[in-house]
Motif scaffolding. Structure first.
Motif, PDB file in Angstrom:
ATOM      1  N   LEU A  35      30.181  37.811  26.314  1.00 33.53           N
ATOM      2  CA  LEU A  35      29.316  37.237  27.103  1.00 33.53           C
ATOM      3  C   LEU A  35      28.128  38.923  26.782  1.00 33.53           C
ATOM      4  O   LEU A  35      28.241  40.342  26.494  1.00 33.53           O
ATOM      5  N   GLY A  36      27.161  38.659  27.300  1.00 34.10           N
ATOM      6  CA  GLY A  36      26.326  39.730  26.635  1.00 34.10           C
ATOM      7  C   GLY A  36      25.221  39.890  28.258  1.00 34.10           C
ATOM      8  O   GLY A  36      24.337  39.167  28.880  1.00 34.10           O
ATOM      9  N   ALA A  37      25.591  41.485  28.308  1.00 36.62           N
ATOM     10  CA  ALA A  37      25.513  41.428  29.505  1.00 36.62           C
ATOM     11  C   ALA A  37      23.843  42.242  29.133  1.00 36.62           C
ATOM     12  O   ALA A  37      23.310  43.597  28.933  1.00 36.62           O
ATOM     13  N   ALA A  38      22.497  41.636  29.721  1.00 36.03           N
ATOM     14  CA  ALA A  38      21.452  41.505  29.104  1.00 36.03           C
ATOM     15  C   ALA A  38      20.187  41.627  30.194  1.00 36.03           C
ATOM     16  O   ALA A  38      18.751  41.700  29.889  1.00 36.03           O
ATOM     17  N   ASP A  39      21.337  42.096  31.339  1.00 35.79           N
ATOM     18  CA  ASP A  39      19.943  42.528  32.542  1.00 35.79           C
ATOM     19  C   ASP A  39      20.783  44.127  32.767  1.00 35.79           C
ATOM     20  O   ASP A  39      21.175  44.798  33.552  1.00 35.79           O
ATOM     21  N   ASP A  79      27.525  46.652  34.500  1.00 35.50           N
ATOM     22  CA  ASP A  79      29.369  47.005  35.094  1.00 35.50           C
ATOM     23  C   ASP A  79      30.401  46.047  35.375  1.00 35.50           C
ATOM     24  O   ASP A  79      31.517  45.828  35.394  1.00 35.50           O
ATOM     25  N   GLN A  80      29.525  45.360  36.202  1.00 35.40           N
ATOM     26  CA  GLN A  80      30.574  43.832  37.075  1.00 35.40           C
ATOM     27  C   GLN A  80      30.503  42.414  36.249  1.00 35.40           C
ATOM     28  O   GLN A  80      31.905  41.894  35.897  1.00 35.40           O
ATOM     29  N   LEU A  81      29.929  42.603  34.141  1.00 33.06           N
ATOM     30  CA  LEU A  81      30.328  41.387  34.238  1.00 33.06           C
ATOM     31  C   LEU A  81      31.348  42.338  33.166  1.00 33.06           C
ATOM     32  O   LEU A  81      32.324  41.225  32.343  1.00 33.06           O
ATOM     33  N   GLN A  82      31.514  43.642  32.803  1.00 31.01           N
ATOM     34  CA  GLN A  82      32.456  44.308  31.815  1.00 31.01           C
ATOM     35  C   GLN A  82      34.023  44.145  32.750  1.00 31.01           C
ATOM     36  O   GLN A  82      34.794  43.245  32.039  1.00 31.01           O
ATOM     37  N   ASP A 118      36.735  42.171  31.148  1.00 34.89           N
ATOM     38  CA  ASP A 118      38.476  42.666  30.834  1.00 34.89           C
ATOM     39  C   ASP A 118      39.510  41.526  32.006  1.00 34.89           C
ATOM     40  O   ASP A 118      40.216  41.299  30.776  1.00 34.89           O
ATOM     41  N   ARG A 119      39.409  40.904  33.119  1.00 27.95           N
ATOM     42  CA  ARG A 119      39.838  40.329  32.947  1.00 27.95           C
ATOM     43  C   ARG A 119      40.595  38.783  32.636  1.00 27.95           C
ATOM     44  O   ARG A 119      41.634  38.048  32.976  1.00 27.95           O
ATOM     45  N   VAL A 120      40.303  38.344  32.318  1.00 22.89           N
ATOM     46  CA  VAL A 120      39.819  37.028  31.045  1.00 22.89           C
ATOM     47  C   VAL A 120      40.392  37.287  29.320  1.00 22.89           C
ATOM     48  O   VAL A 120      40.290  36.397  29.171  1.00 22.89           O
ATOM     49  N   GLY A 121      39.523  38.179  29.010  1.00 21.85           N
ATOM     50  CA  GLY A 121      40.379  38.430  27.638  1.00 21.85           C
ATOM     51  C   GLY A 121      39.239  38.639  26.858  1.00 21.85           C
ATOM     52  O   GLY A 121      38.507  38.066  25.517  1.00 21.85           O
ATOM     53  N   ALA A 122      37.631  38.749  27.601  1.00 20.69           N
ATOM     54  CA  ALA A 122      36.446  38.208  27.028  1.00 20.69           C
ATOM     55  C   ALA A 122      35.494  39.386  26.718  1.00 20.69           C
ATOM     56  O   ALA A 122      35.399  40.527  26.953  1.00 20.69           O
ATOM     57  N   GLU A 123      34.961  39.808  25.400  1.00 19.28           N
ATOM     58  CA  GLU A 123      34.405  40.771  24.683  1.00 19.28           C
ATOM     59  C   GLU A 123      33.072  40.658  25.739  1.00 19.28           C
ATOM     60  O   GLU A 123      32.097  39.374  25.952  1.00 19.28           O
ATOM     61  N   VAL A 124      32.703  42.182  25.728  1.00 17.88           N
ATOM     62  CA  VAL A 124      30.705  41.917  26.616  1.00 17.88           C
ATOM     63  C   VAL A 124      30.082  42.873  25.493  1.00 17.88           C
ATOM     64  O   VAL A 124      31.054  43.765  25.457  1.00 17.88           O
ATOM     65  N   VAL A 125      29.055  42.924  25.262  1.00 11.75           N
ATOM     66  CA  VAL A 125      28.247  43.713  24.564  1.00 11.75           C
ATOM     67  C   VAL A 125      27.459  44.127  25.752  1.00 11.75           C
ATOM     68  O   VAL A 125      26.340  43.240  26.281  1.00 11.75           O
ATOM     69  N   ALA A 148      24.913  40.349  20.512  1.00  6.28           N
ATOM     70  CA  ALA A 148      25.532  39.485  21.212  1.00  6.28           C
ATOM     71  C   ALA A 148      25.443  38.051  20.889  1.00  6.28           C
ATOM     72  O   ALA A 148      27.294  37.650  20.469  1.00  6.28           O
ATOM     73  N   THR A 149      24.702  37.929  19.934  1.00  9.76           N
ATOM     74  CA  THR A 149      24.211  36.790  19.725  1.00  9.76           C
ATOM     75  C   THR A 149      25.242  36.792  18.117  1.00  9.76           C
ATOM     76  O   THR A 149      26.235  35.707  17.910  1.00  9.76           O
ATOM     77  N   ALA A 150      25.106  37.501  17.658  1.00  3.22           N
ATOM     78  CA  ALA A 150      25.626  38.276  15.755  1.00  3.22           C
ATOM     79  C   ALA A 150      27.185  38.488  16.373  1.00  3.22           C
ATOM     80  O   ALA A 150      28.144  37.582  15.802  1.00  3.22           O
ATOM     81  N   LYS A 151      27.322  38.971  17.758  1.00  3.00           N
ATOM     82  CA  LYS A 151      29.237  39.515  18.584  1.00  3.00           C
ATOM     83  C   LYS A 151      29.869  38.194  17.889  1.00  3.00           C
ATOM     84  O   LYS A 151      31.064  37.965  17.467  1.00  3.00           O
ATOM     85  N   GLY A 152      29.110  36.822  18.335  1.00  2.00           N
ATOM     86  CA  GLY A 152      29.394  35.871  18.769  1.00  2.00           C
ATOM     87  C   GLY A 152      29.912  34.754  17.388  1.00  2.00           C
ATOM     88  O   GLY A 152      31.179  34.404  16.999  1.00  2.00           O
ATOM     89  N   ILE A 153      29.714  35.314  16.838  1.00  6.56           N
ATOM     90  CA  ILE A 153      29.235  34.553  15.026  1.00  6.56           C
ATOM     91  C   ILE A 153      29.825  35.299  14.206  1.00  6.56           C
ATOM     92  O   ILE A 153      31.029  34.487  13.773  1.00  6.56           O
TER      93      ILE A 153
END
Length: 392
Positions: free
Chosen positions: A225-229, A237-240, A244-251, A266-271
């Motif tokens: 997930l990319g928190a670009a807002d 914080d909401q996206l984090q 956390d609930r489903v084990g997805a990394e948040v940038v 976020a895109t680089a992290k995904g790659i």
């Protein structure tokens, strides 16, 4: 003779002295000599330490060695338990009852009007008004009414089942089941699919981003997930929390930082992590169309340096009606929208916005928000939607 007497006197004196010492030693109340101290090698270790301390054993000048203070144990914070979401397939069918509660009033009204023995101009006006009030839109409403008038003339006498079949056919034709509602979230070789989520703040954009991540993970995909807002700290914080609930990394990035930089990271992290999907939540400010265009355009361009943007999802609040339509048009002019996520569809009787927004933008509704629960985001199913309007 005198010498002999002298020796006797000396012997007597020695005997008297010896007798006096014994008397003092063994007289009543006399103290025995203190026992000899044991050698230091036989003392216990604690006694050796006491004697080695300055000032002797005890008393004035003696010091006591205190143990070091015990630090209180720090509380152990357990990481949040990672949930395993259910798959997205069949969700809208399971949530149909929620949709029916808000939409069936429209269906009941239309069925009642069409079931009348005599359908004059006044009745047709009422049918038209009911459709427009439900945000179906003027042009789609006229198309529906014209088709219904033609079919009714052909049929003549109508049974309730025939009326329902007529109305279902027309509503389904306007919702358009032939539109491609596939969510394009397949990897491209070594690169993940990228989904850009856009929309005005307050429509449920960040929540939809989190729910979408949860849905994809339920389908067996991995997500970043990319928190670009970055202009709303609460959004990151909401996206984090969702991540956390489903084990997805948040940038994340610094507050008020560059959204494009976060999207790029976020895109680089995904790659790097070889995940299936990167979902980027963007800012939803409608300060000026020019500013919005510059910001979203930059975000998209920066992402495309690393990967392809496969989906641009516009999040709309179904309860805003025609206001939502105006917002949709602004975003459509700024970015190439590929699909719509319609939130709060269970909380409004104006479900006709599905028809009008698709007609205006030329893109399908792909996701429907049907409640506040974490799994209440469903792939949009036109037939389930129309059947919920008409009721059982």
């Amino acid at each position: 003779m005198d010498g002999y007497l002298g020796v006797i006197v000396i012997v007597v004196l020695v005997a008297l002295v010896a007798a006096g010492g014994l008397f003092l030693l063994f007289r009543p109340g006399g103290k025995a000599a203190p026992p000899a101290e044991p050698p230091e090698t036989l003392l216990p270790p604690e006694e050796k330490e006491k004697r080695a301390a300055p000032g002797g054993e005890e008393g004035e000048g003696a010091t006591t060695t205190l143990p070091p203070p015990v630090k209180p144990a720090e509380p152990v914070v357990a990481p949040p338990e990672v949930e395993v979401p259910p798959p997205s397939a069949g969700r809208m069918v399971r949530l149909r009852s929620r949709l029916a509660r808000s939409q069936s009033a429209l269906g009941r009204g239309l069925l009642e009007l069409l079931s009348r023995d005599r359908l004059d101009d006044e009745v047709w006006d009422e049918i038209e008004e009911a459709l427009i009030t439900a945000d179906v839109g003027v042009a789609p409403t006229r198309a529906i009414v014209e088709e219904l008038q033609t079919k009714v003339k052909v049929l003549g006498t109508r049974t309730p089942d025939q009326v329902r079949a007529l109305l279902r056919e027309q509503l389904l034709a306007q919702v358009n089941p032939d539109l491609d509602r596939t969510l394009h979230v397949q990897r491209h070789g070594e690169r993940p699919a990228v989904v850009l989520v856009v929309g005005v703040n307050g429509t449920g954009k960040t929540t939809t981003t989190g729910k979408l991540a949860r849905s994809l993970i339920g389908d067996g995909k991995t997500v970043v997930l990319g928190a670009a807002d970055t202009f709303r700290a609460a959004a990151a914080d909401q996206l984090q929390t969702w991540g956390d609930r489903v084990g997805a990394e948040v940038v994340r990035g610094p507050e008020a930082g560059d959204p494009a930089s976060v999207a790029f990271d976020a895109t680089a992290k995904g790659i790097l992590d070889k995940v299936d999907v990167v979902i980027v939540d963007t800012a939803g400010r409608l300060h000026t169309k020019t500013g919005l265009m510059d910001e979203l355009g930059k975000v998209k361009r920066v992402i495309e340096k690393k990967a392809t943007v496969d989906e641009v999802l516009l999040v709309l609040d179904a309860t805003t009606g025609q206001n939502g339509m105006r917002q949709a048009q602004v975003f459509a002019e700024v970015v190439n929208i590929t699909g719509i996520a319609l939130t709060k569809l269970d909380g409004t009787a104006k479900g006709g916005i599905v028809i009008s927004v698709q007609r205006e933008l030329g893109v399908p509704v792909k996701l429907a928000g049907l409640g506040e629960g974490p799994d209440d985001l469903a792939p949009f199913d036109p037939e389930v939607f129309v059947d919920a309007i008409l009721g059982d």
